[in-house]
Design an enzyme around this catalytic site. Sequence first.
Site, mmCIF file in Angstrom:
data_model
loop_
_atom_site.group_PDB
_atom_site.id
_atom_site.type_symbol
_atom_site.label_atom_id
_atom_site.label_comp_id
_atom_site.label_asym_id
_atom_site.label_seq_id
_atom_site.Cartn_x
_atom_site.Cartn_y
_atom_site.Cartn_z
ATOM 1 N N ASP A 67 0.858 -1.188 0.000
ATOM 2 C CA ASP A 67 0.000 0.000 0.000
ATOM 3 C C ASP A 67 0.890 1.233 0.000
ATOM 4 O O ASP A 67 1.681 1.440 0.934
ATOM 5 C CB ASP A 67 -0.919 0.009 1.218
ATOM 6 C CG ASP A 67 -1.800 1.250 1.255
ATOM 7 O OD1 ASP A 67 -2.666 1.390 0.374
ATOM 8 O OD2 ASP A 67 -1.599 2.087 2.159
ATOM 9 N N GLU B 86 -1.274 -1.434 -6.049
ATOM 10 C CA GLU B 86 -2.407 -0.732 -6.638
ATOM 11 C C GLU B 86 -1.977 -0.042 -7.921
ATOM 12 O O GLU B 86 -0.867 0.497 -8.011
ATOM 13 C CB GLU B 86 -2.951 0.306 -5.664
ATOM 14 C CG GLU B 86 -3.860 -0.252 -4.592
ATOM 15 C CD GLU B 86 -4.461 0.846 -3.742
ATOM 16 O OE1 GLU B 86 -5.685 1.010 -3.765
ATOM 17 O OE2 GLU B 86 -3.690 1.522 -3.049
ATOM 18 N N ASP C 81 -3.548 1.617 6.644
ATOM 19 C CA ASP C 81 -2.607 1.221 5.589
ATOM 20 C C ASP C 81 -2.332 -0.278 5.608
ATOM 21 O O ASP C 81 -2.263 -0.916 4.555
ATOM 22 C CB ASP C 81 -1.293 1.998 5.748
ATOM 23 C CG ASP C 81 -1.496 3.497 5.579
ATOM 24 O OD1 ASP C 81 -2.464 3.890 4.900
ATOM 25 O OD2 ASP C 81 -0.687 4.275 6.121
#
Length: 397
Positions: A183, A267, A356
């Site tokens: 993340d 991501e 997170d």
Amino acid sequence: MKTVYRTYRFRMYPNAEQRQVLARYFGSVRFIYNHYLAERKRQYEENGKSDNYNAQAKDLVILKRTEGFEWLKEINSQTLQQTLMHLDTAYKNFFNRTADFPKFKSRKRGGSFTVPQFCYIEDGYVHIPKFKEGLKVKEHRKVKGAVRSMTISITPTGKYYVSILTEEQYEPMQRTNASVGLDMGLKSLVTTSEGETYDNNRYTKKYEQKLTMAQKHLSRKKKDSNSWEKQRMKVAKIHEHLANSRKDWQHKVSADIVRRYDTICVEDLGVKQMEEKKTKAGKKNCLSKSISDAGWSSLVAMIVYKAEMNDKTVVKVDRYYPSSKTCSVCGWKNESLSLADRSWTCPECGTKHDRDANAAVNILSEGLRVLSSKSSAGTVDYTGGGSVRPTSVGSRL
């Protein structure tokens, strides 16, 4: 063993005479690029189409024979041809919608040129055509493999560098059979699904005051004067140190991640859209500077090419996947979660989440699901997105 392309970058120390020759090279390459870019723009505006590389390469031969342009003969012909190839590639990338429209080159941003053949490094000297004596370099590591090309560049601070592209046999890292979700954030640069974090050193904020004062002094100088040039150099050195510090840390983080894990889930962030996003009141996003300073895109790019080099897998999870809002234990979705909420408790299962760390766990789960579905379909996209432009392998792994 596998065949890879690796780039070595060394600092060069040319003498006064060689610096003059290099300046002519930089100027000639800049002129050719700008001249034929202007020609392409004119042709397209007039006819709706423009010359390709082959047509411009033929015209270059004629231009070198034209009165007033004989000085182009002093430059290695293959270097000028390579410049036209770079222009042609920039045009194709634009029409393929993978890059912006090509920009004219400015002498203020330094310069570079590529030597595609007849170049080698020996005993601490780089040898390229038109230079009888070799160019001295600080060869801080041994160059392995066959040299394919060299790119000579000068930075805004006046430093000379050579980037040597080689083809070599490489032994990939030992496999660990471990998977991780990453993340990207501002509080910590990276938070892993195992709860570990990598610091966000905030280099722009660290040098902001020093840079502001240097730029203020520069604005008070008379442009192009000796004092202005000295102050411009100070500003450029701060920018260079800032960029080098960030790049060094990103190399260390990406190398550590690739060394420890075989499957890496990240991501697919729309960084540019996040930087340009405005508030409901129409004001610019107050986090845009921090997002730019973090350098998420370049960090992910480093992870991708190092993973490819070592036969490891990178899976990109859809940017709209609610990784922060979803409970990693029961799957309940917290629709009211805001950016200010750094931790929250799931009302369904009672699990307390760090924002997170929870997102990293969800990214890992979704990445493995995406990888499994693509594997069962017979195809695996190691980047999880569209086509990725080929990149040369760096030398920091």
